[in-house]
Motif scaffolding. Structure first.
Motif, mmCIF file in Angstrom:
data_model
loop_
_atom_site.group_PDB
_atom_site.id
_atom_site.type_symbol
_atom_site.label_atom_id
_atom_site.label_comp_id
_atom_site.label_asym_id
_atom_site.label_seq_id
_atom_site.Cartn_x
_atom_site.Cartn_y
_atom_site.Cartn_z
ATOM 1 N N MET B 522 -10.859 6.967 3.692
ATOM 2 C CA MET B 522 -10.800 5.630 3.943
ATOM 3 C C MET B 522 -10.575 4.682 2.588
ATOM 4 O O MET B 522 -10.255 3.391 2.842
ATOM 5 C CB MET B 522 -12.318 5.224 4.467
ATOM 6 N N GLY B 523 -10.750 5.244 1.802
ATOM 7 C CA GLY B 523 -10.645 4.239 0.320
ATOM 8 C C GLY B 523 -9.575 3.677 0.033
ATOM 9 O O GLY B 523 -9.433 2.305 0.175
ATOM 10 N N LEU B 524 -8.303 4.235 0.262
ATOM 11 C CA LEU B 524 -7.154 3.677 -0.065
ATOM 12 C C LEU B 524 -6.821 2.673 1.041
ATOM 13 O O LEU B 524 -6.205 1.506 0.848
ATOM 14 C CB LEU B 524 -5.817 4.752 -0.079
ATOM 15 N N ALA B 525 -7.198 2.758 2.416
ATOM 16 C CA ALA B 525 -6.679 1.967 3.490
ATOM 17 C C ALA B 525 -7.663 0.773 3.172
ATOM 18 O O ALA B 525 -7.144 -0.405 3.449
ATOM 19 C CB ALA B 525 -7.179 2.634 4.809
ATOM 20 N N ILE B 526 -9.028 0.971 2.639
ATOM 21 C CA ILE B 526 -9.815 -0.296 2.567
ATOM 22 C C ILE B 526 -9.251 -1.021 1.341
ATOM 23 O O ILE B 526 -9.067 -2.262 1.348
ATOM 24 C CB ILE B 526 -11.037 0.287 2.327
ATOM 25 N N CYS B 527 -8.770 -0.259 0.309
ATOM 26 C CA CYS B 527 -8.265 -1.093 -0.874
ATOM 27 C C CYS B 527 -6.953 -1.892 -0.529
ATOM 28 O O CYS B 527 -6.814 -2.852 -0.662
ATOM 29 C CB CYS B 527 -7.584 -0.086 -1.792
ATOM 30 N N ARG B 528 -6.122 -1.365 0.319
ATOM 31 C CA ARG B 528 -4.906 -1.979 0.622
ATOM 32 C C ARG B 528 -5.288 -3.419 1.498
ATOM 33 O O ARG B 528 -4.824 -4.316 1.399
ATOM 34 C CB ARG B 528 -4.011 -0.965 1.436
#
Lengths: 230, 564
Positions: B522-528
């Motif tokens: 989920m991390g990068l999706a949230i970051c983006r």
């Protein structure tokens, strides 16, 4: 209070409608979601079944719906107490009505618990109409059979109650397989007297044979049988 | 020869004696100023002695009185005795100070001297022994003792006397000087007291204190240090390796030895104070974390003359921090997993309820219409309910969407340099534990950005953590670079690592896509999504040297540069 008794306006089939109003089967729906409650009720009505709807177990307890043959449709997830808790509560209080569970997200432990406690089925929402109707029908059949058994027991109990204490004792000894001579010796009476008592027992219990008498005896509740030994 | 010229000659002799004495004192004995002056006085007295012996001649000349005045005016008390110790001459001030005459101070009996009346009882035996020894042998007399002044107050005095011998070598007279050393004595005692106090302080503070020579060789360990490590300075003597190497080898954890040695060496090279955390071996063999700090002491010329250092036991602190970090990580992971699981269960339930109703209603509707006598009225009621329930389901979906869009904090003008530094500070321990070095390169005069500080920090922390975790399996040369610079109308932040790189740089930003074994994806999706709601972009690229760089941009605020 959402206790609604609704009768089908279009009895699609009168498949299990006895003449006696009190023997008419009832589907008891307990679900906190009004839309689901309403829709399930609609489905039951369309199949010609009478329904009683409740928004919570508390409402169910307050109502008098236990006299009629019935099947419960319970939502597993409800605020306050779950459908599984309700099942346990009903069993504990002796209202052993058949239950069909409906759930949004059933997991295996939940299903196992429900089935072990005697549920008819454990179905996930949305449910296919025929599946639910089949389960409910099976539930009602089971309750009808249960009730018939109960009635036989009640009848037998009444018959037993018509026996004198001495007759009961003779019944107890006969059911244990003791011969007239032994019974006469034990009770300190003549064999002829035993035979007389025995004939009375057969008549009062409406037994056509010794085998019939023993079956009737076996159907009686154990505590009641024990009282005959005295 | 006239009286005048004779006196001048005698006095000149005295003065020259004084000069010679000074020279002798200065060159041969290497005494300090005070002792040199005393020595000079002695020499002067020798000259004065000449004057006294020819007193009549001096009187005749009328100038001897002047010489005596000079003697009296000197910051010392002069006296002379005969061979037996009987006072021949005594500064007038001696009499003034003690209130006793020279007769009263002279020998009173076979072994009693009049000085007994003025000398401190505790000092008298010592004085008598020394003086009798000098009288008997002619040895130079030099003794410190207390003398009671006329007001009864004792003061410390130092006394010198040398014998003058006649032509036959017999002692003819003694010439003595007495100087008041009470102030020096007291200063000395105070100094001693202070030194003891300091040493007690150094030994009793709850820290391990040590000092190093300018070349880094240990010169002192305080008592606590010796007790902690079981190593004393004396044990470091007579070693081939040098004291520093021996100390490091004995009491520093083997894994930290190189770091400690390097820190000391580089501090010596630069002369800069240093501090580092390392494990120190306790005398029972247990290693404990300490924080070592040292600072150089320089002389007036700025040359380092000594390094003073202290080690503070931070084991409990380190343990607590580690524990805290572990708990925080576990909690973070747990809450992330829990919230997602809960969220999905809740979404499923919310959407499923109206769907279940719709399905049941549809079936019922079908049945009413399929009956021998179709119940259209009933069917219409049910269709209305189906529409109602379908709308309810759609509402749930849009509520969930609104929930995800919700921003907790409004965006404010912020300095990226600060946010990056904060994020770096939060992650520095994790980096250090994984052996990753972090380099920062923030361009000066970066424009400000308008952002949700917490969210951008989450992005940074996420990317830094990813970078650290990506390098997990790597051996040495684990390095992480954070760069921020201006690029057109936006600020560009890059986080580079030397990890294995990204297989599918486009898919990695999708939800539930992860390369980690224990990741949620989920991390990068949230970051983006955070970067995009800020009007920026986030992407990744693998460079020619194999380094992976995650870059994100944030729009700069209209042309207003702020200091980083």
């Amino acid at each position: 209070m959402t206790h609604e008794l609704e009768t089908s306006q279009n009895p699609a089939s009168g498949w299990m409608r006895p003449k006696d109003e009190a023997e008419q089967p009832l589907v008891i729906i307990v679900d906190d979601d009004p839309a689901v409650r309403e829709a399930v009720q609609e489905l039951m009505l369309s199949a010609g079944m009478e329904c009683a709807c409740f928004a919570s177990p508390q409402e169910l307890f307050a109502a008098s719906v236990w006299e009629r043959p019935a099947c419960l449709i319970l939502d597993v997830r409800m605020p306050g107490s779950s459908g599984l808790d309700l099942q346990l509560h009903l069993t504990a209080s002796g209202r052993r009505k058949p239950i069909v569970f409906l759930t949004g997200h059933g997991d295996i432990p939940m299903t196992v618990q429900a089935m072990k406690a005697g549920a008819i089925d454990f179905l996930t929402k949305p449910v296919r109409d025929q599946t639910l109707l089949d389960a409910v029908t099976a539930g009602i059949r089971k309750d009808l059979a249960q009730r018939a058994d109960e009635r036989i027991v009640e009848r037998n109990v009444r018959r037993l109650e018509s026996l004198s204490p001495r007759e009961r004792r003779v019944l107890y000894e006969v059911a244990r397989g003791r011969a007239n001579k032994q019974i006469a010796f034990d009770l300190g009476i003549s064999e002829v007297t035993v035979k007389l008592h025995r004939a009375n027992v057969m008549r009062k219990m409406q037994a056509s044979s010794i085998g019939d008498l023993v079956r009737t005896w076996e159907s009686l509740p154990a505590p009641m049988r024990e009282t005959c030994a005295a | 020869m006239t009286g005048t010229s004779r006196f001048a000659e005698d006095f000149g002799f005295a003065l020259s004696g004084c000069g010679v004495g000074l020279l002798l004192a200065g060159s041969t004995l290497g005494l300090n100023g005070l002792w040199a002056a005393v020595a000079a006085c002695c020499c002067l007295l020798v000259g004065i002695g000449g004057i006294c012996s020819g007193r009549r001649r001096a009187m005749r000349a009328g100038k001897a009185e002047q010489a005596l005045r000079i003697i009296e005016s000197m910051p010392a008390l002069a006296w002379s005795t005969d061979a037996r110790g009987k006072f021949l001459y005594m500064s007038r001030r001696i009499r003034t100070l003690t209130g006793l005459s020279k007769k009263e101070l002279s020998p009173l009996g076979r072994d009693t001297f009049g000085v007994r009346n003025v000398v401190h009882p505790d000092d008298y035996d010592r004085l008598l022994a020394a003086w009798q020894h000098s009288l008997a042998t002619g040895d130079y007399y030099d003794l410190e003792h207390r003398i009671a002044l006329a007001d009864g107050v004792y003061r410390w005095f130092r006394n010198f006397a040398s014998a003058e011998r006649d032509q036959d070598g017999r002692i003819a007279a003694w010439y003595g000087t007495t100087i008041d050393v009470d102030d020096e004595k007291q200063a000395e005692a105070a100094l001693l007291e202070r030194e003891q106090q300091l040493s007690r302080l150094v030994d009793s503070v709850p820290g391990l204190i040590w000092s190093l020579a300018p070349d880094g060789e240990p010169t002192y360990f305080n008592k606590q240090m010796v007790q902690f490590t079981g190593l004393s300075i004396d044990q470091l003597d007579n070693l081939d390796t040098g004291r520093l190497a021996a100390t490091v080898e004995t009491i520093v954890h083997p894994d930290d030895a190189a770091v400690v040695t390097d820190a000391v060496r580089s501090a010596i090279a630069t002369g800069e104070p240093f501090s580092l955390k390392h494990r120190l071996r306790r005398s029972d063999g247990v290693h404990r974390w300490v924080e070592a700090r040292a600072t150089p002491m320089r002389n007036a010329e700025g040359v380092v003359v000594q390094w003073y250092g202290v080690c503070l036991d931070i084991e409990d602190q380190v343990q607590a921090q580690d524990e805290l970090r572990r708990t925080r990580d576990t909690l973070g992971r747990a809450s992330q997993a829990a919230s997602l699981a809960e969220l999905s269960a809740s979404i499923a339930h919310e959407v499923n309820q109206p769907l279940a109703a719709i399905v049941a209603n549809s079936h019922a509707c079908q049945r009413w219409l399929a009956a021998d006598v179709p119940n259209v009225e009933r069917a219409q009621v049910i269709v209305t309910r189906i529409i109602r329930d379908a709308n309810a389901a759609a509402n749930v979906v849009s509520r969930i969407r609104a929930l995800f869009k919700q921003s907790t904090q409004e965006k404010r003008r912020a300095t990226l340099g600060e946010i990056i530094a904060e994020a770096r500070d939060l992650m520095i321990d994790a980096a250090r534990q994984s052996g990753v070095s972090v380099a920062m390169q923030i361009e000066a005069g970066l424009p400000a950005v308008v952002c949700d500080r917490i969210q951008i920090q989450q992005v940074l922390i996420n990317l830094i953590r990813n970078a650290i975790e990506a390098m997990e399996g790597l051996g040495d040369a684990k390095s992480l670079a954070i760069r921020a610079r201006r690029s057109g109308g936006s600020v560009r932040i890059e986080i580079s690592d030397r990890g294995p790189g990204v297989q599918s740089p486009d898919r990695i930003f999708e939800a539930f896509v992860t390369t980690k074994t224990d990741g949620m994806g989920m991390g990068l999706a949230i970051c983006r999504s955070i970067v995009e709601t800020h009007g920026g972009r986030l992407w990744t690229k693998t460079g020619p040297a194999g380094e992976t760089t995650f870059t994100f941009t944030l729009p700069a605020e209209a042309d207003e540069a702020v200091a980083v």
